[in-house]
Design an enzyme around this catalytic site. Structure first.
Site, PDB file in Angstrom:
ATOM      1  N   GLY A 123      25.084 -11.918   9.016  1.00  0.00           N
ATOM      2  CA  GLY A 123      25.005 -13.508   8.871  1.00  0.00           C
ATOM      3  C   GLY A 123      25.561 -13.779   7.560  1.00  0.00           C
ATOM      4  O   GLY A 123      24.964 -13.519   6.480  1.00  0.00           O
ATOM      5  N   GLY A 188      10.848   8.147 -11.116  1.00  0.00           N
ATOM      6  CA  GLY A 188      10.034   7.252 -10.931  1.00  0.00           C
ATOM      7  C   GLY A 188       8.890   7.410 -10.230  1.00  0.00           C
ATOM      8  O   GLY A 188       8.891   7.789  -8.991  1.00  0.00           O
ATOM      9  N   GLY A 190       6.389   5.464  -9.157  1.00  0.00           N
ATOM     10  CA  GLY A 190       5.865   4.225  -8.713  1.00  0.00           C
ATOM     11  C   GLY A 190       5.489   4.408  -7.338  1.00  0.00           C
ATOM     12  O   GLY A 190       5.032   5.487  -6.755  1.00  0.00           O
ATOM     13  N   HIS A 452     -24.602   0.682   7.658  1.00  0.00           N
ATOM     14  CA  HIS A 452     -24.811   1.996   7.238  1.00  0.00           C
ATOM     15  C   HIS A 452     -24.755   3.255   8.173  1.00  0.00           C
ATOM     16  O   HIS A 452     -25.200   2.974   9.459  1.00  0.00           O
ATOM     17  CB  HIS A 452     -26.398   2.144   6.746  1.00  0.00           C
ATOM     18  CG  HIS A 452     -26.741   3.463   5.957  1.00  0.00           C
ATOM     19  ND1 HIS A 452     -26.341   4.073   4.880  1.00  0.00           N
ATOM     20  CD2 HIS A 452     -27.463   4.510   6.734  1.00  0.00           C
ATOM     21  CE1 HIS A 452     -26.701   5.242   4.873  1.00  0.00           C
ATOM     22  NE2 HIS A 452     -27.403   5.738   5.742  1.00  0.00           N
TER      23      HIS A 452
HETATM   24  P1  FAD Z   1      13.760  -6.427   4.522  1.00  0.00           P
HETATM   25  O1  FAD Z   1      12.578  -5.678   5.200  1.00  0.00           O
HETATM   26  O2  FAD Z   1      14.286  -5.650   3.879  1.00  0.00           O
HETATM   27  O3  FAD Z   1      14.480  -7.048   5.693  1.00  0.00           O
HETATM   28  C1  FAD Z   1      15.814  -7.433   5.616  1.00  0.00           C
HETATM   29  C2  FAD Z   1      16.532  -7.498   6.681  1.00  0.00           C
HETATM   30  O4  FAD Z   1      17.723  -8.248   6.605  1.00  0.00           O
HETATM   31  C3  FAD Z   1      17.082  -6.151   7.087  1.00  0.00           C
HETATM   32  O5  FAD Z   1      16.979  -5.696   8.355  1.00  0.00           O
HETATM   33  C4  FAD Z   1      18.732  -6.251   6.624  1.00  0.00           C
HETATM   34  O6  FAD Z   1      19.488  -5.218   7.462  1.00  0.00           O
HETATM   35  C5  FAD Z   1      18.859  -7.515   7.201  1.00  0.00           C
HETATM   36  N1  FAD Z   1      20.137  -8.357   6.237  1.00  0.00           N
HETATM   37  C6  FAD Z   1      20.309  -8.113   4.905  1.00  0.00           C
HETATM   38  N2  FAD Z   1      21.514  -9.031   4.660  1.00  0.00           N
HETATM   39  C7  FAD Z   1      21.907  -9.375   6.132  1.00  0.00           C
HETATM   40  C8  FAD Z   1      22.858 -10.344   6.286  1.00  0.00           C
HETATM   41  N3  FAD Z   1      23.699 -10.724   5.637  1.00  0.00           N
HETATM   42  N4  FAD Z   1      22.998 -10.836   7.566  1.00  0.00           N
HETATM   43  C9  FAD Z   1      22.006 -10.214   8.491  1.00  0.00           C
HETATM   44  N5  FAD Z   1      21.054  -9.365   8.170  1.00  0.00           N
HETATM   45  C10 FAD Z   1      20.983  -9.212   7.026  1.00  0.00           C
HETATM   46  N6  FAD Z   1       5.294  -2.834   1.474  1.00  0.00           N
HETATM   47  C11 FAD Z   1       3.936  -2.973   1.844  1.00  0.00           C
HETATM   48  O7  FAD Z   1       3.657  -4.349   1.714  1.00  0.00           O
HETATM   49  N7  FAD Z   1       3.434  -2.068   2.332  1.00  0.00           N
HETATM   50  C12 FAD Z   1       3.980  -0.641   2.381  1.00  0.00           C
HETATM   51  O8  FAD Z   1       3.326   0.193   2.943  1.00  0.00           O
HETATM   52  C13 FAD Z   1       5.166  -0.503   2.062  1.00  0.00           C
HETATM   53  N8  FAD Z   1       5.999   0.693   2.122  1.00  0.00           N
HETATM   54  C14 FAD Z   1       7.184   0.915   1.819  1.00  0.00           C
HETATM   55  C15 FAD Z   1       7.917   1.916   1.828  1.00  0.00           C
HETATM   56  C16 FAD Z   1       9.069   2.361   1.418  1.00  0.00           C
HETATM   57  C17 FAD Z   1       9.569   3.652   1.330  1.00  0.00           C
HETATM   58  C18 FAD Z   1       9.951   1.240   1.008  1.00  0.00           C
HETATM   59  C19 FAD Z   1      11.303   1.214   0.762  1.00  0.00           C
HETATM   60  C20 FAD Z   1       9.527  -0.085   1.192  1.00  0.00           C
HETATM   61  C21 FAD Z   1       8.005  -0.269   1.350  1.00  0.00           C
HETATM   62  N9  FAD Z   1       7.327  -1.406   1.443  1.00  0.00           N
HETATM   63  C22 FAD Z   1       6.026  -1.611   1.829  1.00  0.00           C
HETATM   64  C23 FAD Z   1       7.958  -2.744   0.932  1.00  0.00           C
HETATM   65  C24 FAD Z   1       8.696  -3.412   2.460  1.00  0.00           C
HETATM   66  O9  FAD Z   1       9.478  -2.742   3.015  1.00  0.00           O
HETATM   67  C25 FAD Z   1       9.182  -4.559   1.626  1.00  0.00           C
HETATM   68  O10 FAD Z   1       8.538  -5.571   0.782  1.00  0.00           O
HETATM   69  C26 FAD Z   1       9.706  -5.718   3.073  1.00  0.00           C
HETATM   70  O11 FAD Z   1      10.369  -4.892   4.091  1.00  0.00           O
HETATM   71  C27 FAD Z   1      10.286  -6.982   2.577  1.00  0.00           C
HETATM   72  O12 FAD Z   1      10.384  -7.701   3.666  1.00  0.00           O
HETATM   73  P2  FAD Z   1      11.835  -8.521   3.933  1.00  0.00           P
HETATM   74  O13 FAD Z   1      11.835  -9.323   5.169  1.00  0.00           O
HETATM   75  O14 FAD Z   1      11.943  -9.275   2.851  1.00  0.00           O
HETATM   76  O15 FAD Z   1      13.386  -7.598   3.974  1.00  0.00           O
HETATM   77  P1  NAD Z   2       8.094   0.800  -8.190  1.00  0.00           P
HETATM   78  O1  NAD Z   2       8.402  -0.400  -9.042  1.00  0.00           O
HETATM   79  O2  NAD Z   2       6.875   1.023  -7.590  1.00  0.00           O
HETATM   80  O3  NAD Z   2       8.379   1.962  -9.030  1.00  0.00           O
HETATM   81  C1  NAD Z   2       9.368   2.638  -9.746  1.00  0.00           C
HETATM   82  C2  NAD Z   2       8.795   3.275 -11.045  1.00  0.00           C
HETATM   83  O4  NAD Z   2      10.381   3.687 -11.641  1.00  0.00           O
HETATM   84  C3  NAD Z   2       8.106   2.635 -12.031  1.00  0.00           C
HETATM   85  O5  NAD Z   2       7.256   3.195 -12.332  1.00  0.00           O
HETATM   86  C4  NAD Z   2       9.462   2.582 -13.167  1.00  0.00           C
HETATM   87  O6  NAD Z   2       8.910   2.319 -14.441  1.00  0.00           O
HETATM   88  C5  NAD Z   2      10.119   3.829 -13.044  1.00  0.00           C
HETATM   89  N1  NAD Z   2      11.502   3.720 -13.355  1.00  0.00           N
HETATM   90  C6  NAD Z   2      12.542   2.869 -13.348  1.00  0.00           C
HETATM   91  N2  NAD Z   2      13.661   3.295 -13.960  1.00  0.00           N
HETATM   92  C7  NAD Z   2      13.583   4.640 -14.350  1.00  0.00           C
HETATM   93  C8  NAD Z   2      14.213   5.482 -14.912  1.00  0.00           C
HETATM   94  N3  NAD Z   2      15.610   5.369 -15.255  1.00  0.00           N
HETATM   95  N4  NAD Z   2      13.652   6.807 -15.098  1.00  0.00           N
HETATM   96  C9  NAD Z   2      12.478   7.102 -14.586  1.00  0.00           C
HETATM   97  N5  NAD Z   2      11.913   6.377 -14.150  1.00  0.00           N
HETATM   98  C10 NAD Z   2      12.058   4.915 -13.909  1.00  0.00           C
HETATM   99  O7  NAD Z   2       9.344   0.845  -7.264  1.00  0.00           O
HETATM  100  P2  NAD Z   2       9.654   1.760  -5.991  1.00  0.00           P
HETATM  101  O8  NAD Z   2       8.535   2.885  -5.931  1.00  0.00           O
HETATM  102  O9  NAD Z   2      11.095   2.262  -5.908  1.00  0.00           O
HETATM  103  O10 NAD Z   2       9.309   1.179  -4.663  1.00  0.00           O
HETATM  104  C11 NAD Z   2      10.117  -0.321  -4.396  1.00  0.00           C
HETATM  105  C12 NAD Z   2       9.427  -1.342  -3.960  1.00  0.00           C
HETATM  106  O11 NAD Z   2       8.737  -1.023  -2.945  1.00  0.00           O
HETATM  107  C13 NAD Z   2       7.903  -1.504  -4.967  1.00  0.00           C
HETATM  108  O12 NAD Z   2       8.142  -2.754  -5.585  1.00  0.00           O
HETATM  109  C14 NAD Z   2       6.859  -1.613  -3.888  1.00  0.00           C
HETATM  110  O13 NAD Z   2       6.086  -2.769  -4.048  1.00  0.00           O
HETATM  111  C15 NAD Z   2       7.457  -1.464  -2.491  1.00  0.00           C
HETATM  112  N6  NAD Z   2       6.588  -0.277  -1.847  1.00  0.00           N
HETATM  113  C16 NAD Z   2       5.399  -0.783  -1.357  1.00  0.00           C
HETATM  114  C17 NAD Z   2       4.744   0.421  -0.976  1.00  0.00           C
HETATM  115  C18 NAD Z   2       3.245  -0.218  -0.484  1.00  0.00           C
HETATM  116  O14 NAD Z   2       2.833  -1.232  -0.632  1.00  0.00           O
HETATM  117  N7  NAD Z   2       2.543   0.980  -0.094  1.00  0.00           N
HETATM  118  C19 NAD Z   2       5.272   1.615  -0.735  1.00  0.00           C
HETATM  119  C20 NAD Z   2       6.354   1.819  -1.195  1.00  0.00           C
HETATM  120  C21 NAD Z   2       7.225   0.946  -1.577  1.00  0.00           C
END
Ligand code: FAD
Ligand code: NAD
Length: 473
Positions: A123, A188, A190, A452
């Site tokens: 979109g 990273g 994180g 408990h």
């Molecule tokens: P997204 O989930 O990224 O969805 C955006 C959607 O928009 C996608 O389907 C994309 O294809 C679509 N899109 C983009 N541009 C367009 C366009 N122009 N037209 C049509 N469609 C488009 N968060 C948690 O809270 N708990 C977790 O345990 C957790 N685990 C994670 C693990 C990993 C490995 C990763 C990468 C992230 C994790 N996150 C977690 C973060 C979480 O996935 C995101 O914060 C969340 O998905 C954000 O939601 P959103 O709807 O903003 O975007």
């Molecule tokens: P993050 O911000 O959690 O961690 C990135 C880490 O990479 C940081 O500690 C940062 O200092 C480090 N970093 C950045 N540049 C670097 C470099 N050049 N060399 C070495 N280290 C470097 O980001 P992420 O792990 O990529 O996850 C992305 C987002 O997805 C996060 O914001 C997180 O909120 C979300 N996420 C959430 C969950 C969850 O809620 N359980 C799980 C996975 C991802």
């Protein structure tokens, strides 16, 4: 002929699909556009969260935890696997894909149930229209009186080391490996680095994480981060802090990372696969934002106010594509609030009570302020903590790592932050979120009856500890 809607949502991740459903519940005509393709080329609603984020990572964390339990913890319960357990990685990945598909299909079902019109494709803004904005999706032209941008984020690559998803992996590749690498490097330490590093370590990989910051898990309470570091080191995760990555080279054998360690010495890490998890970038490239003059901020996020209003009238943006934590539940809350604001209601998101969870073992969870934040703000507080080692249910589970920690205002006793590390704290943290939403005191939690034996008794005891009157320690 264009199709007109009260609301067009661009993006069907947790932010977008929840906003679409809430707007439809409120009686509006709603379209949601999402471009994600499943392995069959069809729609795969749910965005990063469902396809390559929250859901598949938790599926693999569960499988790998079962594997670790079978090999290392069953014996103490008297369950003997003479030859040890083996892992069929292809089957584990297949199960993960099934879980993802169930969620994709569940959202399509919810759209039908709520009469949200779904358009599969990219979109983008095509211009302003009478009564709203034109949105193009392939050959379709839509008009939305309101537009909600919910396009999410994508993994950030290291400069000069693009993702090939074979050897240099983003979250996509990290969740789809079909064999356990012998040596896995992670840039990273994180949330993604720790969760994905844990999965592959449990399955047998030797995992090294290289982190740029000198402090481990700098956003977490420092005491909890120290506990976490000890636990991860005990498990064999190697975590190096304060490093600078100087270069990444792919060769026939694998990946070589050149880096400078915290002492300034040049080092090399050779690995079979490298996960790069150094944060994520907002997806705004496909939006054609220029067509309507939608403003981005200096970091490329859609610029919004605290109510998710973008720079144009009736254009809103939510989730990972705007400021704030990149969390699925934050995206969802913003989606609901925006739909309610469009309907003339007073949608509300409390950024102070958004919980954080890291699904490692031990799990880490927190809500509110850390001890270091309170100290630097000069706020007078009292702290109380309780270890799972003194909790009967944790002993019965055989998992006594960690603690619950309360921080409460010194004068009013209002809970300011709750920090947890240990078994199932991803679930326990909800009690603290509810308490903080209701502006409870630590005394309130201390006086509430908790079942408990349950892990939640550690929460009650930590609240009692604020007033130095734990009963079981
Ligand atoms: P997204 O989930 O990224 O969805 C955006 C959607 O928009 C996608 O389907 C994309 O294809 C679509 N899109 C983009 N541009 C367009 C366009 N122009 N037209 C049509 N469609 C488009 N968060 C948690 O809270 N708990 C977790 O345990 C957790 N685990 C994670 C693990 C990993 C490995 C990763 C990468 C992230 C994790 N996150 C977690 C973060 C979480 O996935 C995101 O914060 C969340 O998905 C954000 O939601 P959103 O709807 O903003 O975007
Ligand atoms: P993050 O911000 O959690 O961690 C990135 C880490 O990479 C940081 O500690 C940062 O200092 C480090 N970093 C950045 N540049 C670097 C470099 N050049 N060399 C070495 N280290 C470097 O980001 P992420 O792990 O990529 O996850 C992305 C987002 O997805 C996060 O914001 C997180 O909120 C979300 N996420 C959430 C969950 C969850 O809620 N359980 C799980 C996975 C991802």
């Amino acid at each position: 002929m264009s199709k007109s809607f009260d609301v067009v949502v661009i993006g069907g991740g947790p932010g977008g699909y929840i906003a679409a459903i809430r707007a439809a519940q409120l009686g509006m005509a709603v379209a949601c556009v999402d471009e994600w393709k499943g392995s069959d080329g069809g729609p795969a609603l749910g965005g990063t969260c469902t396809n390559t984020g929250c859901i598949p990572s938790k599926a693999l964390l569960q499988s790998s935890e079962f594997f670790e339990h079978a090999n290392h913890h069953f014996a103490e319960h008297g369950i003997v696997l003479d030859k040890g357990a083996t892992i069929d990685v292809a089957r584990m990945i297949g199960r993960k894909e099934k879980v993802v598909k169930q969620n994709n299909d569940g959202i399509l079902f919810l759209f039908k149930k709520n009469k949200v019109s779904f358009f599969h494709g990219r979109g983008s803004f095509a211009g302003k229209a009478d009564g709203g904005y034109q949105i193009r999706v392939g050959d379709e032209a839509l008009v939305g009186r309101h537009v909600i941008v919910a396009t999410g984020s994508s993994a950030r690559a290291l400069p000069g080391a693009p993702f090939d998803e074979e050897k240099i992996l983003s979250n996509d590749g990290a969740l789809a490996m079909t064999a356990v690498p012998k040596k896995l490097g992670v840039i990273g330490a994180g949330v993604i680095g720790l969760e994905m590093g844990s999965v592959w370590r449990r399955l047998g990989a030797e995992v090294t994480l290289l982190e740029a910051l000198p402090d481990f898990l700098a956003a977490a309470d420092a005491q909890i981060a120290r506990e976490a570091m000890k636990a991860f080191n005990r498990q064999g995760l190697k975590i190096e802090l304060g490093v600078r990555v100087d270069g990444v080279k792919v060769d026939g054998k694998g990946v070589a990372v050149a880096y400078t360690d915290a002492k300034g010495a040049t080092q090399k890490l050779a690995c079979d696969r490298l996960i790069v998890s150094i944060g994520r970038l907002p997806n705004t490239g496909g939006l054609n934002a220029e067509a309507v003059g939608l403003q981005l901020d200096e970091r490329g996020f859609v610029a919004v106010d605290d109510q998710c209003r973008a720079s144009l009238p009736d254009v809103w943006a939510i989730g990972d594509v705007v400021r704030g934590p990149m969390l699925a539940h934050k995206a969802e809350e913003e989606g609901v609030a925006v739909a309610e604001r469009i309907a003339g209601q007073h949608g509300h998101v409390n950024f102070n009570t958004i919980p954080w969870v890291i699904y490692t073992s031990p799990e880490i969870a927190w809500v509110g302020q850390t001890e270091q934040q309170l100290k630097s703000a000069g706020r007078a507080y009292r702290a109380g903590s309780f270890p799972f080692a003194a909790n009967g249910r944790a002993r019965a589970l055989g998992d006594t790592t960690g603690m619950v920690k309360f921080l409460a205002d010194a004068a009013t006793d209002e809970i300011l932050g709750v920090h947890m590390i240990g078994p199932q704290v991803s679930e326990l943290i909800s009690e603290a979120v509810v308490a903080m939403e209701f502006r409870a005191s630590s005394e309130d939690i201390a006086r509430i009856c908790h079942a408990h034996p349950s892990l939640s008794e550690a929460t009650k005891e930590a609240a009692l500890a604020v007033d130095k009157r734990t009963l079981n320690l």
